[in-house]
Design an enzyme around this catalytic site. Structure first.
Site, PDB file in Angstrom:
ATOM      1  N   ASP A 124      -6.685  16.327 -16.911  1.00 53.82           N
ATOM      2  CA  ASP A 124      -7.089  15.438 -15.825  1.00 53.82           C
ATOM      3  C   ASP A 124      -6.238  14.179 -15.807  1.00 53.82           C
ATOM      4  OD1 ASP A 124      -8.490  14.290 -13.739  1.00 53.82           O
ATOM      5  OD2 ASP A 124     -10.055  13.480 -15.030  1.00 53.82           O
ATOM      6  N   ASP A 183      -4.281  13.317  -8.560  1.00 56.76           N
ATOM      7  CA  ASP A 183      -5.340  13.652  -9.515  1.00 56.76           C
ATOM      8  C   ASP A 183      -5.437  15.155  -9.744  1.00 56.76           C
ATOM      9  OD1 ASP A 183      -7.587  13.684 -11.131  1.00 56.76           O
ATOM     10  OD2 ASP A 183      -8.986  13.392  -9.474  1.00 56.76           O
TER      11      ASP A 183
END
Length: 509
Positions: free
Chosen positions: A81, A278
């Protein structure tokens, strides 16, 4: 005498080669692993160069890196992430792992860590780890330290969260700025320790997710791979938050255009937009006004308030095969990433229906979901964008490098990113614009938001990617034909839309 001379020459060559290797260490350690076999819940998306492969476990996201934690090492799969900054693992005694009712809702625990079995485990602070993501999911527990290994790189005493309570069935590998850790007081996170312990020269890595149908992608900590992108790698500045801090990978999106099969271009952006890159987010989220203009052009139906999905006619996949969504960053001279139609129009609704999704009445029968959705407060470029991009994240110099991804590449040409070079002026195969971030996408105190010189200096942490069973044929590049969706993979992505949670992702707030 001739034989003796040859032997001496060979010995001298070996000594010279050894000395050169010592002066210019280059660590390229490929690691391969299979994606997790455990079934993920239908309703929720949870969303190295030491080499680290990433596995595309979900329809639009969920890339898992296999790491080890503790002494002796315990194998754990973590979601990679870029939108958060803490590494955290599930405790083997976490509430989710002990409750069948929670598992029926959130999914079975994919992999856990047992601190009692590690001789190098220590507690930093009890009950101080609390993290929450923008989709409402989260975890809480203790901050701990233990040894950590990824792609053959061994990190000593990494601080991470140990989740004792969680609504996420997998831990996370947060690789953002240390300023964005969930702790009230920032601590050196994994990117700091990579550099501090001499594993990479500067805090930088490159990300290559490959296409929707690829099972693996790659991340190179400390390096980039020129065989994985097409054309020139261009840089844009990372934008600070309103307090002047660097806490997320926010860049200026200055144009979003759709290029039709006949070459006609339609620009749907009217001003620069701050967007966060992201990898923990499945879909792409843009301002409502921009999204609505695109929906009208495609006759898409926004049902995010109901099912959480945007519906679009699947005929676009067959009738407009060459249509692309072109994202440009940093102004007229900035990098452009071209996203093909089959990354934005997702043929997955039938799988959702099998899992209980009630599709509303629509003006078309061949129903797909749209990989782009509206947002009123945070703008995220998730995996539906990132799979078409080759992205270099330079945390030290506060820059992002962007180029078109060379999908299904089987070649590799790795360059180390050094303090002197920063993101090198590199080419692959074949005026900056400033924006202000939106407050809601940023961390807050006390929670979870808070020319390549190969072989010189510190070793590169590298990765190799495996070829895909359904990828393109031929040599190291290029255009691909999209095979039919793999429903076993697509179904695991889940009916996140039932609660409006699909792909909202793992940016913390």
């Amino acid at each position: 005498m001739g034989i003796l001379s040859a032997l001496l020459a060979a010995s001298l060559a070996a000594v010279v080669a050894t000395a050169a290797a010592t002066e210019n260490p280059q660590r390229v350690i490929p690691v391969s692993f299979s994606k997790p076999k455990g079934a993920l819940p239908a309703l929720h998306k949870r969303a190295g160069t030491y080499s680290q492969e990433l596995n595309n476990n979900l329809t639009g996201g969920g890339y898992y890196a296999q790491v080890t934690v503790g002494t002796p090492p315990q194998t754990v799969d973590l979601i990679v992430d870029t939108g958060s900054s803490d590494v955290w693992v599930l405790d083997s005694d976490a509430n989710l792992c002990k409750s069948m009712s929670m598992q029926n809702y959130y999914g079975y625990c994919l992999s856990t860590y047992d601190p009692s079995k590690s001789s190098t485990y220590s507690v930093v602070s009890d009950n101080t780890f609390t993290i929450q993501y923008v989709d409402g999911s989260g975890a809480e527990g203790d901050y701990i330290k233990d040894n950590f290994s990824i792609g053959g790189a061994d990190i000593e005493a990494l601080q991470m969260g140990l989740a004792e309570n969680s609504t996420i069935n997998s831990g996370l590998l947060g690789i953002g700025f240390a300023a964005n850790v969930a702790a009230r007081t920032p601590y050196p996170n994994i990117m700091n320790l990579f550099q501090d312990q001499g594993l990479i020269a500067i805090q930088a890595y490159s990300l290559y997710l490959d296409d929707l149908y690829a099972e693996t992608g790659t991340i190179l900590f400390g390096g980039l791979d020129t065989a994985k992108f097409i054309g020139e790698l261009k840089t844009v500045d990372i934008q600070p938050d309103r307090y002047g801090n660097y806490s997320s990978f926010t860049v200026a999106l200055t144009s979003l255009s759709v290029i039709a099969d006949n070459g006609t271009a339609s620009n749907y952006s009217r001003t620069a937009v701050p967007v966060i890159l992201d990898s923990g987010t499945t879909l792409t989220y843009v301002p409502e006004s921009m999204a609505n203009r695109i929906f009208r052009a495609f006759d898409a139906i926004d049902d995010t308030s109901g099912t959480g999905l945007v519906f679009i006619n699947c005929d676009y996949l067959s009738d407009n095969k060459n249509l692309t969504f072109d994202f440009q960053f940093g102004g007229d001279d900035g990098p452009v990433v071209r996203v093909p139609i089959d990354e934005m129009v997702l043929n997955n609704v039938n799988g959702y229906v099998e899992l209980g999704l009630d599709v509303p009445s629509l003006p078309f029968d061949n129903v797909c979901s749209f990989g782009l959705q509206p947002s009123s407060d945070y703008y995220l470029l998730g995996d539906t964008f990132l799979r078409s991009a080759y992205v270099v994240y330079d945390l030290t110099n506060k820059q992002i490098g962007l180029a078109q991804a060379n999908l299904n590449s089987t070649e590799s040409n790795i360059l180390e990113i050094t303090q002197e070079s920063g993101i090198p002026d590199a080419s692959g195969v074949a005026s900056q614009v400033s924006v202000q971030q939106t407050a809601t996408g940023l961390p807050g105190p006390g929670g979870s938001t808070g020319t390549g010189n190969v072989g010189s200096g510190s070793p590169t942490i590298t990765v190799t990617s495996t070829s895909t069973s359904s990828g393109q044929s031929g040599e190291n590049s290029g255009a691909r034909s999209a095979p039919p969706p793999n429903w076993e993979v697509l179904v695991v992505a889940g009916v996140a839309g039932l609660f409006g949670l699909m792909g909202v992702g793992l940016v913390v707030f």
